[in-house]
Design an enzyme around this catalytic site. Structure first.
Site, short mmCIF file in Angstrom:
data_model
loop_
_atom_site.label_atom_id
_atom_site.label_comp_id
_atom_site.label_asym_id
_atom_site.label_seq_id
_atom_site.Cartn_x
_atom_site.Cartn_y
_atom_site.Cartn_z
N SER A 1 72.08 -53.59 29.14
CA SER A 1 73.14 -52.71 29.65
C SER A 1 74.51 -53.38 29.51
O SER A 1 75.49 -52.73 29.13
CB SER A 1 72.88 -52.36 31.12
N ARG B 1 77.81 -52.48 26.77
CA ARG B 1 79.17 -52.26 27.28
C ARG B 1 80.16 -53.27 26.71
O ARG B 1 81.30 -52.93 26.38
CB ARG B 1 79.15 -52.33 28.82
N ARG C 1 66.51 -35.86 24.73
CA ARG C 1 67.03 -36.28 26.04
C ARG C 1 68.34 -35.54 26.31
O ARG C 1 69.14 -35.32 25.40
CB ARG C 1 67.18 -37.82 26.07
N SER D 1 73.85 -41.54 34.53
CA SER D 1 75.08 -42.31 34.78
C SER D 1 75.78 -42.64 33.46
O SER D 1 76.96 -42.98 33.44
CB SER D 1 74.73 -43.60 35.51
N SER E 1 71.57 -43.70 39.75
CA SER E 1 71.85 -44.82 38.83
C SER E 1 73.28 -45.35 39.00
O SER E 1 73.89 -45.82 38.04
CB SER E 1 71.60 -44.42 37.37
N ASP F 1 64.45 -47.66 36.22
CA ASP F 1 63.71 -48.45 35.23
C ASP F 1 62.65 -49.37 35.85
O ASP F 1 61.80 -49.91 35.14
CB ASP F 1 64.69 -49.30 34.38
N LYS G 1 63.41 -40.16 30.07
CA LYS G 1 63.64 -41.47 29.43
C LYS G 1 62.95 -41.48 28.06
O LYS G 1 62.69 -40.43 27.50
CB LYS G 1 63.13 -42.58 30.35
N ARG H 1 58.31 -40.67 31.94
CA ARG H 1 57.73 -41.87 32.56
C ARG H 1 56.93 -41.60 33.83
O ARG H 1 56.17 -42.47 34.25
CB ARG H 1 58.83 -42.90 32.87
N ARG I 1 58.98 -49.80 28.40
CA ARG I 1 58.67 -50.17 29.80
C ARG I 1 57.21 -49.85 30.16
O ARG I 1 56.63 -50.49 31.03
CB ARG I 1 59.66 -49.52 30.76
O1 LIG Z 1 73.73 -47.22 31.42
C1 LIG Z 1 72.72 -47.91 31.26
O2 LIG Z 1 72.77 -49.03 30.73
C2 LIG Z 1 71.43 -47.36 31.72
C3 LIG Z 1 71.40 -46.38 32.70
C4 LIG Z 1 70.17 -45.83 33.27
O3 LIG Z 1 70.02 -44.51 32.80
P1 LIG Z 1 70.46 -43.22 33.65
O4 LIG Z 1 71.81 -43.39 34.15
O5 LIG Z 1 70.36 -42.12 32.65
O6 LIG Z 1 69.45 -43.12 34.76
C5 LIG Z 1 68.93 -46.65 32.87
O7 LIG Z 1 67.76 -45.91 33.13
C6 LIG Z 1 68.98 -47.05 31.41
O8 LIG Z 1 67.86 -47.83 31.09
C7 LIG Z 1 70.19 -47.90 31.12
C1 LIG Z 2 66.09 -45.61 29.54
C2 LIG Z 2 66.39 -46.76 28.93
O1 LIG Z 2 67.42 -46.95 28.06
P1 LIG Z 2 68.34 -45.88 27.33
O2 LIG Z 2 68.63 -44.78 28.32
O3 LIG Z 2 69.57 -46.64 26.95
O4 LIG Z 2 67.60 -45.38 26.14
C3 LIG Z 2 65.61 -47.97 29.24
O5 LIG Z 2 65.95 -49.03 28.73
O6 LIG Z 2 64.63 -47.90 30.00
#
Ligand SMILES: O=C(O)C1=C[C@@H](OP(=O)(O)O)[C@@H](O)[C@H](O)C1
Ligand SMILES: C=C(OP(=O)(O)O)C(=O)O
EC number: 2.5.1.19
Length: 462
Positions: free
Chosen positions: A24, A28, A130, A173, A213, A342, A369, A373, A417
């Protein structure tokens, strides 16, 4: 190289392992560096498929990114285009291949719109399915044209400008994160008596409904601020005021940045530490230590340590060590997944080893996801003899109270995961566990099975 299929033989994992770099943060930081004024060196050693997707996309937009092994050296898009005498608005449509990375796709759409670039966004796996709405609604209302959602390539053209925006906080998010980037890139210089006195490109972003999130939005704010952006947030974290860049429309590079350790991936080892002794004898009591994690991290998934402690595991130290409870028995509990989606697949393995029932609530977004999941976690546990009930937004796991999981064959569901959670489950199974599609682990943790073996896991590759 991540293996395609593995057969894992029961063995408790013990030892010390460094955390991989947090994807993450890597996303960024790489994006901010590519949108900055001067080059940035980003310390990052993990080459996961998702991190490489962001590298690929920022390169396609014009950044020059050198892979130094331990780090990326990012020469930003603005600088590289200017050196070539190119203006963003004159460029043809560029193809941006996001692979399977939701973060890359959801951030890049508003960023591309802020740059006023034309792009064809593509990807793989489940990415096209998605959801993009409500982000797509916000972009369209701002005057950006987007082709039909749900099919790649997704064509984007037009520009998002300074404005007052609102978006639902309960889908992803990542939409909020992408918009915060886009608003930080707005340029407008305030000039008084021929002198620059700041910037007038002030936008607002309001989050409506429940906000899930949220820690990921805080990570976005942290990185943007490190790159000079002015992002203010209300106390209830529902309203953002974002002041755009100066006339340049660029972020300000700090020169160097480092990606911190990944709590979400460390969670696999921490859960393995917590369940260690359940099926595999006293050696598991030694536990597992993960180094390189920030105890004060903005990553919401650091909650894994506290949740395992609440389940009865022994958790200690800054280099986080998790051991099974002294009596070898974890206990079930209710876990609110809204801010930590996650963690659910791997925590469900701890739940399966516990006494009593564990219920994950507010977990609806797990369905959108890399796989659904809630369904794939349930299927993975059922393949190993665990009783699981799937609700629309909940998952209830009946703990086996010390009875080992059975061996079996698990579908990796093309979801990193699920693969890694199944591998943790295999440590406490009574027989071998075959994971089909183990290669999916490379999305966030390409060397997962190497590290698994280093901790004492018995991995047969076939
Ligand atoms: O911004 C990010 O780095 C992430 C936000 C999360 O998603 P959501 O905000 O869609 O829940 C998380 O589940 C994903 O693995 C990584
Ligand atoms: C949902 C995930 O990542 P992304 O949303 O960036 O595909 C993850 O890493 O579990």
């Amino acid at each position: 190289m991540t293996p395609e299929c593995v057969r894992l033989h029961p063995a408790a994992l013990t030892g010390t392992i460094p955390a991989v770099d947090a994807k993450s943060y890597a996303h960024r930081l790489l994006m901010a560096a590519a949108l900055a004024d001067v080059p940035t060196r980003i310390r990052c050693r993990t080459r996961s498929a998702d991190i490489l997707a962001t590298v690929r996309v920022m390169r396609a937009l014009g950044a020059e990114i050198e892979d130094l092994g331990e780090a990326f050296l990012v020469r930003p898009i603005g600088l590289c285009l200017a050196e070539k005498g190119l203006r963003p608005e004159d460029l043809d449509e560029v193809t941006l291949d996001c692979g399977e990375s939701g973060t890359t796709e959801r951030f890049i759409l508003p960023i591309v719109a802020a740059l006023g670039r034309k792009a064809a966004v593509t990807g793989a796996g489940r990415l096209a399915e998605r959801p993009l709405s409500p982000l797509s609604d916000v972009l369209r209302a701002a005057g950006v044209s987007l082709s039909e959602e749900g099919v790649f390539p997704l064509h984007v053209a037009g520009r998002i400008g300074v404005g007052d925006y609102a978006i639902a906080g309960n889908v992803s998010s990542q939409f909020v994160g992408g918009l915060l980037y886009a608003l930080s890139l707005q340029s407008c210089e305030l000039v008084e008596a021929g002198e620059s006195v700041g910037c007038d490109a002030v936008s607002t972003l309001e989050l409506t409904g429940t906000v899930e999130s949220a820690p990921y939005i805080r990570m976005t704010e942290e990185v943007l601020r490190a790159f000079g952006a002015e992002v203010e947030v209300s106390r209830d974290e529902r309203k953002y005021v974002v002041r755009g860049a100066d006339a340049s429309g660029l972020l300000v590079s700090p020169g160097r940045a480092a990606v911190e350790g990944d709590w979400s991936n460390a969670a696999f080892w921490l859960v393995a530490g917590a369940v260690g002794a359940v099926g595999a004898g006293r050696e598991g009591l030694a536990g597992i230590t993960v180094t390189g994690l920030r105890p004060d991290s903005a990553q919401g998934d650091r909650a894994v340590a506290e949740i395992l402690a609440r389940m009865g595991a022994e958790v200690a130290g800054d280099a986080v060590t998790v051991r099974p409870p002294k009596n070898g028995r974890l206990h079930g509990l209710t876990v609110d997944a809204a801010q930590i989606p996650d963690l659910v697949p791997v925590l469900s393995v701890a739940a399966a080893c516990a006494e009593g029932v564990t219920t994950f609530v507010n977990a609806g977004r797990l369905r959108i996801k890399e796989s659904d999941r809630l369904a794939t976690t349930a299927a993975m546990l059922r393949s190993l003899g665990v009783e699981v009930t799937e609700g629309e937004t909940t998952l209830t796991v009946a703990g086996r109270a010390g009875r080992p999981l059975t061996g079996g064959t698990v579908s990796g569901a093309n979801d990193h995961r699920i693969v890694m959670a199944a591998a943790v489950a295999a440590t406490v199974a009574s027989g071998p566990v075959v994971i089909e599609g183990a290669r999916a682990a490379r999305k966030s943790y390409p060397d997962f099975f190497r590290d698994y073996a280093a901790l004492g896991g018995r991995v047969e590759v076939f």
